[in-house]
Design an enzyme around this catalytic site. Structure first.
Site, PDB file in Angstrom:
ATOM      1  N   SER A   1       0.851  -1.193   0.000  1.00  0.00           N
ATOM      2  CA  SER A   1       0.000   0.000   0.000  1.00  0.00           C
ATOM      3  C   SER A   1       0.882   1.237   0.000  1.00  0.00           C
ATOM      4  CB  SER A   1      -0.880  -0.008   1.259  1.00  0.00           C
ATOM      5  OG  SER A   1      -1.547   1.224   1.426  1.00  0.00           O
TER       6      SER A   1
ATOM      7  N   TYR B   1      -2.937  -0.112  10.483  1.00  0.00           N
ATOM      8  CA  TYR B   1      -2.984  -0.635   9.115  1.00  0.00           C
ATOM      9  C   TYR B   1      -1.615  -0.453   8.448  1.00  0.00           C
ATOM     10  CZ  TYR B   1      -4.005  -0.856   4.125  1.00  0.00           C
ATOM     11  OH  TYR B   1      -3.967  -1.155   2.779  1.00  0.00           O
TER      12      TYR B   1
END
Length: 290
Positions: free
Chosen positions: A141, A154
């Site tokens: 990501s 996250y």
């Protein structure tokens, strides 16, 4: 890029039933490749089976179950004879300030986003080593490059994935196996629908309001098919990169982030260098205990 003697690559894709994983699965099948598509629920994948009876193998799998991961990889090998491309795409998102996230939510993020990918890598590496070929693709990501409010845990799971993957890339290279970390920006996937939230603390309400305004003004997301196109170019490359950013907005953000880091390191270079001066080992250092 030719990875096997039949010129039909075999993919193993996690989180294949929706979002980016489903787009990757469809692109690989349309290219004439074979796909082992795994997910917790495979109803959507079963519907694809009518079109790709000989080249698609949908399998149920929860990547947090290490034993199940190993048995599923073994089943994939038994069915297609080999695995050429591994896409660790399965992932979840829970948003919340670092102070807010429960132990359950934090561990769930790490179990899926980090340990799930780790178990898959450990399960496929013996086969890839034996073949002396293959390509592992870790879907990380932009959150693995820069973190921010609400995404701390996250991002921690994605930072951990990249840290492990850098080492694995060097280890796998020794056996002719390639690894690429793909760092996507925003895509319209089920991640936004299924993601969770922490129990909010009132103290952060003003910060939440600021963030909500920023996101409403600057959100740019894309069709997952564009990510799939990029992935096909990646696996067709004879010299794939260690990292690949997907998206103009996140590309610019990543470049700005790294430039800022370099400027800070340069500003504090004198302090950094002054903190190191080699000296002989202290007396008794490293001596074995009797």
């Amino acid at each position: 890029m030719t990875l096997n003697i039949e010129n039909n690559r075999v993919w193993f894709i996690t989180g294949a039933s929706k979002g980016l994983g489903y787009a990757f699965t469809c692109s690989a099948l349309k290219a004439g490749d074979k796909v082992v598509a795994v997910a917790r629920t495979i109803d959507k994948l079963e519907k694809l089976k009518d079109m790709y009876r000989e080249t698609l193998l949908p399998l149920n799998l929860d990547v947090t179950d290490r034993k199940a991961v190993f048995s599923t990889v073994e089943a994939a090998i038994e069915h297609f004879g080999r695995i050429d491309i591994v896409v660790n795409n399965a992932g979840i998102m829970t948003l919340g300030m670092v102070e807010e996230l429960s132990e359950f939510d934090a561990r769930k993020l790490m179990d899926t986003n980090f340990f799930g990918a780790l178990w898959v890598c450990q399960a496929v590496m013996p086969y890839l080593r034996s073949q002396r070929s293959g390509h592992i693709i870790q879907i990380t990501s932009i959150g693995a490059i820069i973190s921010g409010p609400m995404s701390g845990i996250y991002s921690a799971s994605k930072f951990a994935l990249e840290g492990m993957s850098e080492a694995l890339a060097k280890e796998a290279e020794h056996f002719g196996v390639k690894l690429t970390m793909v760092e996507p920006g925003g895509y319209w996937t089920d991640l936004y629908i299924s993601m969770g939230y922490s129990n909010p603390l009132d103290s952060y309400e003003t910060l939440r309001e600021e963030l909500a305004k920023q996101y409403s003004e600057g959100s740019v997301d894309s069709d997952p098919s564009l990510a799939a196109e990029a992935l096909m170019k990646l696996v067709d490359s004879d010299n794939p990169p260690l990292r690949l950013i997907l998206g103009s907005v996140v590309y610019d953000l990543a470049m700005d982030t790294l430039e800022t880091r370099m400027a800070t390191w340069k500003e504090w270079e004198e302090v950094s260098r002054a903190s190191e001066k080699a000296i002989p080992a202290p007396e008794g250092y490293g001596a074995s205990k009797k």
